[in-house]
Scaffold this motif. Structure first.
Motif, PDB file in Angstrom:
ATOM      1  N   SER A  51       0.825  -1.208   0.000  1.00  0.00           N
ATOM      2  CA  SER A  51       0.000   0.000   0.000  1.00  0.00           C
ATOM      3  C   SER A  51       0.859   1.257   0.000  1.00  0.00           C
ATOM      4  O   SER A  51       0.523   2.265  -0.628  1.00  0.00           O
ATOM      5  CB  SER A  51      -0.947   0.002   1.208  1.00  0.00           C
ATOM      6  OG  SER A  51      -0.240   0.126   2.426  1.00  0.00           O
ATOM      7  N   ASP A  76       0.832   3.946  -2.922  1.00  0.00           N
ATOM      8  CA  ASP A  76       0.570   5.334  -2.555  1.00  0.00           C
ATOM      9  C   ASP A  76       1.629   6.263  -3.158  1.00  0.00           C
ATOM     10  O   ASP A  76       1.309   7.307  -3.753  1.00  0.00           O
ATOM     11  CB  ASP A  76       0.550   5.459  -1.033  1.00  0.00           C
ATOM     12  CG  ASP A  76       0.153   6.847  -0.559  1.00  0.00           C
ATOM     13  OD1 ASP A  76      -0.825   7.392  -1.096  1.00  0.00           O
ATOM     14  OD2 ASP A  76       0.804   7.370   0.345  1.00  0.00           O
ATOM     15  N   GLY A 118      -4.644   6.246  -0.158  1.00  0.00           N
ATOM     16  CA  GLY A 118      -5.246   6.131   1.166  1.00  0.00           C
ATOM     17  C   GLY A 118      -6.177   4.935   1.265  1.00  0.00           C
ATOM     18  O   GLY A 118      -6.241   4.266   2.307  1.00  0.00           O
ATOM     19  N   HIS A 119      -6.911   4.663   0.187  1.00  0.00           N
ATOM     20  CA  HIS A 119      -7.799   3.492   0.159  1.00  0.00           C
ATOM     21  C   HIS A 119      -7.000   2.206   0.364  1.00  0.00           C
ATOM     22  O   HIS A 119      -7.400   1.325   1.147  1.00  0.00           O
ATOM     23  CB  HIS A 119      -8.544   3.450  -1.176  1.00  0.00           C
ATOM     24  CG  HIS A 119      -9.160   2.120  -1.495  1.00  0.00           C
ATOM     25  ND1 HIS A 119     -10.287   1.644  -0.852  1.00  0.00           N
ATOM     26  CD2 HIS A 119      -8.792   1.152  -2.386  1.00  0.00           C
ATOM     27  CE1 HIS A 119     -10.588   0.451  -1.329  1.00  0.00           C
ATOM     28  NE2 HIS A 119      -9.702   0.132  -2.252  1.00  0.00           N
ATOM     29  N   LYS A 135      -4.038   1.885   1.773  1.00  0.00           N
ATOM     30  CA  LYS A 135      -3.470   1.822   3.121  1.00  0.00           C
ATOM     31  C   LYS A 135      -4.526   1.400   4.138  1.00  0.00           C
ATOM     32  O   LYS A 135      -4.233   0.631   5.066  1.00  0.00           O
ATOM     33  CB  LYS A 135      -2.862   3.175   3.481  1.00  0.00           C
ATOM     34  CG  LYS A 135      -1.583   3.478   2.696  1.00  0.00           C
ATOM     35  CD  LYS A 135      -1.000   4.826   3.034  1.00  0.00           C
ATOM     36  CE  LYS A 135      -0.250   4.795   4.334  1.00  0.00           C
ATOM     37  NZ  LYS A 135       0.494   6.060   4.559  1.00  0.00           N
ATOM     38  N   ARG A 136      -5.761   1.870   3.951  1.00  0.00           N
ATOM     39  CA  ARG A 136      -6.838   1.441   4.861  1.00  0.00           C
ATOM     40  C   ARG A 136      -7.123  -0.050   4.695  1.00  0.00           C
ATOM     41  O   ARG A 136      -7.363  -0.766   5.682  1.00  0.00           O
ATOM     42  CB  ARG A 136      -8.089   2.279   4.601  1.00  0.00           C
ATOM     43  CG  ARG A 136      -7.997   3.718   5.112  1.00  0.00           C
ATOM     44  CD  ARG A 136      -9.331   4.416   5.039  1.00  0.00           C
ATOM     45  NE  ARG A 136      -9.812   4.567   3.662  1.00  0.00           N
ATOM     46  CZ  ARG A 136      -9.483   5.586   2.869  1.00  0.00           C
ATOM     47  NH1 ARG A 136      -8.663   6.534   3.300  1.00  0.00           N
ATOM     48  NH2 ARG A 136      -9.968   5.667   1.648  1.00  0.00           N
ATOM     49  N   MET A 137      -7.095  -0.527   3.453  1.00  0.00           N
ATOM     50  CA  MET A 137      -7.342  -1.947   3.209  1.00  0.00           C
ATOM     51  C   MET A 137      -6.235  -2.801   3.825  1.00  0.00           C
ATOM     52  O   MET A 137      -6.504  -3.824   4.479  1.00  0.00           O
ATOM     53  CB  MET A 137      -7.426  -2.221   1.699  1.00  0.00           C
ATOM     54  CG  MET A 137      -7.720  -3.673   1.356  1.00  0.00           C
ATOM     55  SD  MET A 137      -7.787  -3.989  -0.433  1.00  0.00           S
ATOM     56  CE  MET A 137      -9.249  -3.038  -0.877  1.00  0.00           C
ATOM     57  N   ARG A 143      -4.282  -1.987   6.314  1.00  0.00           N
ATOM     58  CA  ARG A 143      -4.405  -1.911   7.771  1.00  0.00           C
ATOM     59  C   ARG A 143      -5.464  -2.887   8.269  1.00  0.00           C
ATOM     60  O   ARG A 143      -5.262  -3.591   9.273  1.00  0.00           O
ATOM     61  CB  ARG A 143      -4.772  -0.484   8.196  1.00  0.00           C
ATOM     62  CG  ARG A 143      -4.958  -0.325   9.708  1.00  0.00           C
ATOM     63  CD  ARG A 143      -5.249   1.116  10.092  1.00  0.00           C
ATOM     64  NE  ARG A 143      -5.366   1.245  11.543  1.00  0.00           N
ATOM     65  CZ  ARG A 143      -6.494   1.077  12.220  1.00  0.00           C
ATOM     66  NH1 ARG A 143      -7.623   0.772  11.577  1.00  0.00           N
ATOM     67  NH2 ARG A 143      -6.504   1.200  13.531  1.00  0.00           N
ATOM     68  N   SER A 144      -6.589  -2.965   7.556  1.00  0.00           N
ATOM     69  CA  SER A 144      -7.642  -3.903   7.935  1.00  0.00           C
ATOM     70  C   SER A 144      -7.139  -5.343   7.885  1.00  0.00           C
ATOM     71  O   SER A 144      -7.478  -6.165   8.743  1.00  0.00           O
ATOM     72  CB  SER A 144      -8.848  -3.722   7.003  1.00  0.00           C
ATOM     73  OG  SER A 144      -9.826  -4.694   7.260  1.00  0.00           O
ATOM     74  N   PHE A 148       0.113   2.098  10.752  1.00  0.00           N
ATOM     75  CA  PHE A 148      -1.069   1.245  10.719  1.00  0.00           C
ATOM     76  C   PHE A 148      -1.672   0.954  12.091  1.00  0.00           C
ATOM     77  O   PHE A 148      -2.721   0.307  12.175  1.00  0.00           O
ATOM     78  CB  PHE A 148      -0.740  -0.077  10.012  1.00  0.00           C
ATOM     79  CG  PHE A 148      -0.286   0.094   8.585  1.00  0.00           C
ATOM     80  CD1 PHE A 148      -1.202   0.280   7.564  1.00  0.00           C
ATOM     81  CD2 PHE A 148       1.061   0.089   8.258  1.00  0.00           C
ATOM     82  CE1 PHE A 148      -0.794   0.433   6.251  1.00  0.00           C
ATOM     83  CE2 PHE A 148       1.490   0.237   6.949  1.00  0.00           C
ATOM     84  CZ  PHE A 148       0.558   0.419   5.942  1.00  0.00           C
TER      85      PHE A 148
END
Length: 412
Positions: free
Chosen positions: A130, A134, A150-151, A153-155, A157-158, A181
Motif C-alpha cells: 500500500s 501510494d 489512502g484506500h 493503506k486502509r485496506m 491496515r484492515s 497502521f
C-alpha cells in the motif's frame, strides 16, 4: 496439520520452507503465481519430496506481464488471481494459511476465504504494497493519487488487524506497522529472509554453465534478478561502458522485463559487446550461474529505503563471491554487507562511487576474495533452515517440528 503456503512470487526460500514443513509430516500445499516475470525456486516435484508436499501454479491472466505497468488492467488481473486463490482455500480446507508477497487487493480474497473456513491467517510481510502504491500514484496522479493510495493503506491496515499474526522480514518494519497502521509490536514476529543454502553449494567459476556461455575465463560483474521500477539499470549500463575497452571483462545481466529490455536497447545503441543480457535461468543451475560472477551486483532505488530487502543479495551471499551494492544505507541488505565486510556499498544515486567501488574490487583481487569468504560465512551462520522452520512452526501454532530426515515423516 493442513497448511496452505502462498508465495505470490515463487521465491526459492519459501518453497524450501514448505518442503521442510512437509518433511515434518504436515500436509503442505504451496501456491504461487505462474505468469510473473521473476526468478523462481525449484517448484517442480523432486523425487525425494515427501508425499505430504505439493506445489500448485495458480491460474493467472497470461497477459499480466504485458500490462504490469497499467494500473487498472493489472488491478483487475490481480483481483481475478485472488479469486482463484480463494477458491483453492475453500476447496482444500487448510487449517492455517501463510501468505507472502501478495498485492493488497489479491490478499483480501485470501484473507476472507481463510476466515470463512475458520482457519488461521498469518501474513508474511516482504514489502508494504500500500505504501508503494501510494507513492507511485501520488507521482502519476497528483490530484486523486493520494485518495486512491489512502484506500489501499486502509485496506492493508484492515488486513493486518484481521490476521492472526504477522511475520516481518526485518525489525525495521515494526515501527512502520505501529506508526502507519496502528498495529502493536506484540502481534509481530521478525524472521529475516534467507536463501536455500543447501541447494546453493560453493561452485567453481569454471563449470558447465559458465563454459556454455563463454564466461568461465573473463572477469564477470553479474546482476541476477528483478530489474524493474525499484531499480536503476543505468548503473549497469555505466558499468559496461567503463570496461568496454577491456576484452576480458563482462557485465552479465540475468533478468526479464522492462529493465532488461532497456539494457538490450542500450547495448545495441552503444555497440557494447561486453554487456550480456540473458533470461532467468532454471533454479537447478543457479549455483553455477552465480559462480560465473566474480563480483555480484544489486541495485535499489533510494525511495525504497527500508521497504524492500532484495532477496538476490541473500542468494549472492551463498555463492562465496564479493558483493557490490547500490542501495540505501538504511536498507537491511546494505547493513548486512557493511557489518560483515562482504563487499562494498554505495548510495543508489552515487554513480561515480559505484563505478569506483567496482574498480576497487576488480583491481584488488585479494580484497574481493576476502569479502567472498566472509559472505559465505554469513550465509552458513544465518541460513540454517531447520532453525528457521522451527520459528515458523511457533508462529503458525504448530507443535515443535520432528526433523529427523533419516526417518519417514509422521503424518499430522
Amino acid at each position: 496439520m493442513r497448511l496452505f503456503i502462498h508465495d505470490y512470487a515463487g521465491h526459492p526460500f519459501a518453497v524450501e520452507l514448505s518442503r521442510l514443513l512437509a518433511t515434518a509430516g504436515h500436509h503442505v500445499l504451496h501456491g504461487y503465481a505462474g505468469a510473473l516475470q521473476t526468478p523462481r525456486g525449484d517448484l517442480a516435484r523432486r523425487p525425494h519430496d515427501p508425499p505430504t508436499f505439493s506445489c500448485r501454479q495458480i491460474a493467472m491472466d497470461p497477459e499480466y506481464t504485458q500490462f504490469k505497468y497499467n494500473f487498472w488492467k493489472r488491478r483487475n488481473m490481480e483481483m481475478a488471481y485472488g479469486k482463484e486463490c480463494a477458491k483453492i482455500i475453500r476447496e482444500w480446507q487448510p487449517e492455517v494459511v501463510l501468505s507472502a508477497n501478495t498485492p493488497t487487493e489479491t490478499q483480501e480474497f485470501l484473507l476472507l476465504a481463510t476466515k470463512d473456513i475458520g482457519a488461521r491467517f498469518v501474513l508474511w510481510i516482504q514489502d508494504f504494497y500500500s505504501i508503494a502504491v501510494d507513492k507511485l500514484l501520488r507521482k502519476k496522479l497528483p490530484l486523486i493519487g493520494r485518495f486512491i493510495g489512502g484506500h489501499y493503506k486502509r485496506m492493508e491496515r484492515s488486513q493486518f488487524i484481521s490476521s492472526n499474526h504477522i511475520v516481518t522480514i526485518t525489525s525495521d518494519f515494526i515501527p512502520i506497522l505501529e506508526d502507519e497502521f496502528g498495529i502493536p509490536a506484540t502481534k509481530v514476529t521478525t524472521i529475516p529472509n534467507w536463501a536455500p543454502i543447501e541447494s546453493l553449494p560453493v561452485t567453481p567459476k569454471q563449470n558447465p554453465w559458465s563454459e556454455e556461455f563463454g564466461l568461465d575465463r573473463p572477469f564477470v560483474f553479474l546482476y541476477s534478478g528483478t530489474l524493474g521500477m525499484k531499480h536503476n539499470p543505468d548503473l549497469l549500463l555505466q558499468l559496461a561502458l567503463q570496461y568496454r575497452e577491456l576484452p576480458d571483462v563482462r557485465v552479465l545481466v540475468i533478468s526479464e522485463g522492462i529493465g532488461a529490455d532497456w539494457l538490450l536497447q542500450k547495448k545495441h545503441a552503444h555497440d557494447l559487446k561486453n554487456l550480456h543480457v540473458l533470461a532467468y535461468q532454471p533454479f537447478p543451475v543457479l549455483s553455477q550461474v552465480m559462480a560465473a560472477g566474480d563480483v555480484l551486483v544489486a541495485v535499489l532505488e533510494a525511495d525504497s529505503g527500508v521497504f524492500s530487502v532484495p532477496s538476490k543479495v541473500l542468494t549472492y551471499l551463498c555463492a562465496q563471491r564479493c558483493l557490490l551494492l547500490a542501495v540505501p544505507s538504511v536498507n537491511l541488505a546494505a547493513r548486512i554487507i557493511k557489518e560483515n565486510e562482504a563487499g562494498l556499498t554505495v548510495e543508489p544515486a552515487d554513480t561515480a562511487g559505484f563505478l569506483a567501488a567496482a574498480q576497487e574490487l576488480f583491481s584488488n583481487r585479494a580484497q574481493a576474495d576476502a569479502c567472498a569468504l566472509r559472505a559465505r560465512a554469513y550465509a552458513e551462520a544465518h541460513f540454517g533452515l531447520e532453525e528457521i522452520a522451527q520459528r515458523f512452526a511457533s508462529v503458525l501454532d504448530l507443535p515443535p517440528l520432528a526433523l529427523d530426515r533419516t526417518k519417514e515423516p509422521a503424518v499430522c
